[in-house]
Design a protein around this motif. Structure first.
Motif, mmCIF file in Angstrom:
data_model
loop_
_atom_site.group_PDB
_atom_site.id
_atom_site.type_symbol
_atom_site.label_atom_id
_atom_site.label_comp_id
_atom_site.label_asym_id
_atom_site.label_seq_id
_atom_site.Cartn_x
_atom_site.Cartn_y
_atom_site.Cartn_z
ATOM 1 N N ALA A 48 0.818 -1.215 0.000
ATOM 2 C CA ALA A 48 0.000 0.000 0.000
ATOM 3 C C ALA A 48 0.853 1.265 0.000
ATOM 4 N N GLY A 49 2.087 1.133 0.462
ATOM 5 C CA GLY A 49 2.971 2.289 0.609
ATOM 6 C C GLY A 49 3.086 2.690 2.065
ATOM 7 N N VAL A 50 4.305 2.751 2.585
ATOM 8 C CA VAL A 50 4.523 3.109 3.991
ATOM 9 C C VAL A 50 4.121 4.565 4.215
ATOM 10 N N GLU A 51 3.406 4.798 5.306
ATOM 11 C CA GLU A 51 3.011 6.165 5.658
ATOM 12 C C GLU A 51 4.111 6.800 6.500
ATOM 13 N N LEU A 52 4.728 7.837 5.978
ATOM 14 C CA LEU A 52 5.778 8.566 6.690
ATOM 15 C C LEU A 52 5.229 9.930 7.087
ATOM 16 N N THR A 53 5.243 10.205 8.394
ATOM 17 C CA THR A 53 4.652 11.433 8.912
ATOM 18 C C THR A 53 5.688 12.232 9.694
ATOM 19 N N GLN A 54 5.848 13.488 9.341
ATOM 20 C CA GLN A 54 6.790 14.351 10.050
ATOM 21 C C GLN A 54 6.193 14.770 11.393
ATOM 22 N N THR A 55 6.957 14.588 12.469
ATOM 23 C CA THR A 55 6.531 15.004 13.804
ATOM 24 C C THR A 55 7.643 15.848 14.426
ATOM 25 N N PRO A 56 7.359 16.527 15.542
ATOM 26 C CA PRO A 56 8.417 17.312 16.202
ATOM 27 C C PRO A 56 9.626 16.473 16.598
ATOM 28 N N ARG A 57 9.419 15.148 16.781
ATOM 29 C CA ARG A 57 10.517 14.276 17.207
ATOM 30 C C ARG A 57 11.179 13.552 16.038
ATOM 31 N N GLY A 58 10.719 13.829 14.829
ATOM 32 C CA GLY A 58 11.288 13.168 13.667
ATOM 33 C C GLY A 58 10.205 12.609 12.772
ATOM 34 N N VAL A 59 10.583 11.645 11.923
ATOM 35 C CA VAL A 59 9.634 11.052 10.981
ATOM 36 C C VAL A 59 9.062 9.767 11.577
ATOM 37 N N LYS A 60 7.745 9.703 11.632
ATOM 38 C CA LYS A 60 7.049 8.534 12.163
ATOM 39 C C LYS A 60 6.567 7.670 11.002
ATOM 40 N N ASN A 61 6.536 6.332 11.191
ATOM 41 C CA ASN A 61 6.006 5.446 10.148
ATOM 42 C C ASN A 61 4.938 4.534 10.742
ATOM 43 N N ASN A 62 4.237 3.809 9.883
ATOM 44 C CA ASN A 62 3.153 2.933 10.346
ATOM 45 C C ASN A 62 3.538 1.452 10.321
ATOM 46 N N LEU A 63 4.841 1.168 10.388
ATOM 47 C CA LEU A 63 5.283 -0.221 10.504
ATOM 48 C C LEU A 63 5.005 -0.723 11.920
ATOM 49 N N PRO A 64 4.815 -2.040 12.112
ATOM 50 C CA PRO A 64 4.442 -2.580 13.427
ATOM 51 C C PRO A 64 5.489 -2.276 14.500
ATOM 52 N N GLY A 65 5.066 -1.641 15.587
ATOM 53 C CA GLY A 65 5.973 -1.268 16.665
ATOM 54 C C GLY A 65 6.016 -2.299 17.778
ATOM 55 N N SER A 66 6.623 -1.933 18.892
ATOM 56 C CA SER A 66 6.894 -2.883 19.973
ATOM 57 C C SER A 66 5.630 -3.414 20.651
ATOM 58 N N LYS A 67 4.488 -2.759 20.455
ATOM 59 C CA LYS A 67 3.237 -3.230 21.052
ATOM 60 C C LYS A 67 2.429 -4.087 20.076
ATOM 61 N N PHE A 68 3.049 -4.497 18.973
ATOM 62 C CA PHE A 68 2.335 -5.180 17.888
ATOM 63 C C PHE A 68 1.728 -6.515 18.319
ATOM 64 N N ASN A 69 2.573 -7.466 18.751
ATOM 65 C CA ASN A 69 2.014 -8.778 19.130
ATOM 66 C C ASN A 69 2.741 -9.438 20.297
ATOM 67 N N GLY A 70 3.618 -8.699 20.958
ATOM 68 C CA GLY A 70 4.292 -9.243 22.131
ATOM 69 C C GLY A 70 5.507 -10.093 21.841
ATOM 70 N N VAL A 71 5.761 -10.397 20.564
ATOM 71 C CA VAL A 71 6.895 -11.250 20.199
ATOM 72 C C VAL A 71 7.916 -10.498 19.351
ATOM 73 N N CYS A 72 7.459 -9.849 18.292
ATOM 74 C CA CYS A 72 8.385 -9.260 17.331
ATOM 75 C C CYS A 72 7.828 -7.953 16.783
ATOM 76 N N HIS A 73 8.724 -7.123 16.292
ATOM 77 C CA HIS A 73 8.297 -5.836 15.753
ATOM 78 C C HIS A 73 9.393 -5.249 14.873
ATOM 79 N N ILE A 74 9.102 -4.083 14.315
ATOM 80 C CA ILE A 74 10.043 -3.360 13.462
ATOM 81 C C ILE A 74 10.397 -2.047 14.145
#
Length: 461
Positions: free
Chosen positions: A397-423
């Motif tokens: 679909a295309g990664v969503e990259l969003t500029q924030t005050p702390r840098g660029v945020k993306n919508n890849l699965p983070g540490s709260k994704f499934n308790g086992v693995c993340h990006i």
């Protein structure tokens, strides 16, 4: 083929095989398999017909049955500098019949019946050229050393024990050391009945791991001498895991300072300090543990874990940098994450702090224990596959990259994704970027195991 050549000795077969060394695959394509669109023609079939003058068929017995000799033709890749070789893939042996194999002892198994002696012909696989132009490098009669055979027998028993426990569906290639049970069938979807469970299991075949084949090929072609952690006689009586536990046992409970003092370890504070310390403790000073014979053949990777007083690491555990093009284009069974966790064992050497850093900034951890671990097949096929599928869909679909005050945020699965693995990112700095399949630039990303999941793995040490 109207006439099949008969061979009277293994030496006669080997002599014919060696006559092909230095020649190209296409020189033996007597049935034009390379040109046929319907039959792409495996190189092994071409060699069997054109060199050995034997008809191709699926034999339950060894290819040269009267000699108990199996033929395997397999590829090697060279590195960029043409100074070393690695196996292109695992060496697939024969299909595992779940309904029958468990009834036999090793010496009467289908594995041993068909693969006791193997004629291995190595060819050089070269990217971007026709396989007809691949050169044949070397032919050798493979027979297991006593030490390797001992490990293979242990591996075979692990596979059989899972079948007997009704867990053929939970078999993973990383369960074992040198001999693996690899998936065999269209996209690993071919399912088979198992004797002690109603749950269908993936069709699997015995195989020698690509890591084992790499080590073997380097010894044969390059006379590469590799340091061993254990003596052959030790491996004939105990598993690698049991031997590792024995080697580390005298050091459990000692602090880093005590361990360094015990072996007169030269002080250094670089990232490789723990790896160097462990090598010294095991008596292989100057050699990375991953490069030793047993670890290289079994594809065991060494990782250090440092637990906080609460038993949880401060940081998540990182693995490879993500190849986003491969993640999008490859199937699940050929994906980067599947390959890593399906094919790799990990030796976790676990240290633990007894104080929080705020209590003592100069705190020193002690050696808590070790664990030889591979990801369970159930986790691979659920949480890990979920990560792969989610990232794959986001890339489509295309990664969503969003500029924030702390840098660029993306919508890849983070540490709260499934308790086992993340990006999450792992880069030198914010400017250290790679290109996504859609052309956008993103800070280099890595796949990680959650620190809480790591804590669960080593709990109980």
């Amino acid at each position: 083929m109207e006439f099949e050549r008969h061979y009277n000795s293994i030496e006669e077969v080997l002599e014919v095989a060696k006559s092909a060394e230095g020649k190209l695959v296409k020189e033996f394509d007597v049935n034009n398999r390379l040109e046929s669109k319907k039959n792409k023609g495996g190189i092994g079939q071409i060699i069997e017909e054109g060199l050995f003058q034997r008809a191709v068929n699926s034999r339950a017995e060894a290819d040269f049955a009267n000699l108990d000799l199996e033929l395997k033709v397999t590829g090697l890749k060279s590195n960029a500098k043409q100074t070393s070789f690695s196996a292109k893939e695992r060496l697939v042996l024969n299909i595992i019949d779940y309904m029958e194999e468990y009834k036999h002892i090793f010496e009467e198994s289908s594995l041993w019946h068909k693969n006791k002696n193997i004629l291995i012909m190595f060819y050089q696989w070269i990217d971007e050229i026709s396989k007809g132009d691949f050169p044949i490098l070397k032919s050798v009669i493979h027979q297991f050393t006593d030490a390797d055979l001992a490990v293979v027998k242990q591996d075979w028993q692990i596979i059989i024990d899972k079948i007997k426990a009704g867990k053929a569906h939970e078999i993973s290639e990383s369960d074992t050391m040198y001999l693996a049970a690899c998936t065999k069938g269209a996209n690993a979807k071919s399912m088979r009945q198992q004797p002690f469970s109603d749950i269908p299991a993936k069709q699997r075949a015995y195989s020698l791991k690509s890591s084992y084949m790499t080590a073997y090929a380097r010894r044969i072609l390059m006379d590469e001498d590799v340091i061993s952690v254990f003596k052959p006689e030790e491996l004939q009586s105990k598993s690698v895991e049991a031997l590792l536990q024995e080697r580390f046992a005298p050091y459990i409970g000692r602090t880093i300072y005590e361990l360094k003092k015990h072996i007169n370890f030269a002080e250094n504070k670089n990232k490789a300090m723990y790896a160097s310390l462990i090598s010294d403790l095991l008596g292989i000073k100057g050699t990375n543990l991953d490069d030793t014979e047993e670890f290289a053949k079994a594809n065991i990777k060494f990782k250090t874990i440092r637990l906080e007083p609460n038993g949880v690491p401060r940081e998540h555990m990182s693995f490879e940098q993500i190849d986003f093009d491969r993640w999008l284009d490859a199937s699940w069974e050929e994906s980067q994450v599947y390959e890593t966790f399906e094919n790799t064992k990990f030796l976790f050497v676990v240290f633990q702090f007894t104080e929080a850093e705020r209590e003592n900034p100069n705190r020193v951890p002690y050696l808590k224990g070790i664990k030889l671990w591979n990801m369970p097949e159930q986790v691979i096929e659920t949480e890990l596959k979920d990560l792969w599928k989610t990232v794959h869909d986001i890339l489509e679909a295309g990664v969503e990259l969003t500029q924030t005050p702390r840098g660029v945020k993306n919508n890849l699965p983070g540490s709260k994704f499934n308790g086992v693995c993340h990006i999450r990112p792992k880069a030198a700095n914010a400017a250290d970027k790679v290109q996504l399949p859609d052309g956008q630039m993103i800070t280099k990303q890595t796949y990680w195991l959650n620190r809480e999941y790591i804590a669960e793995i080593v709990r109980g040490l």
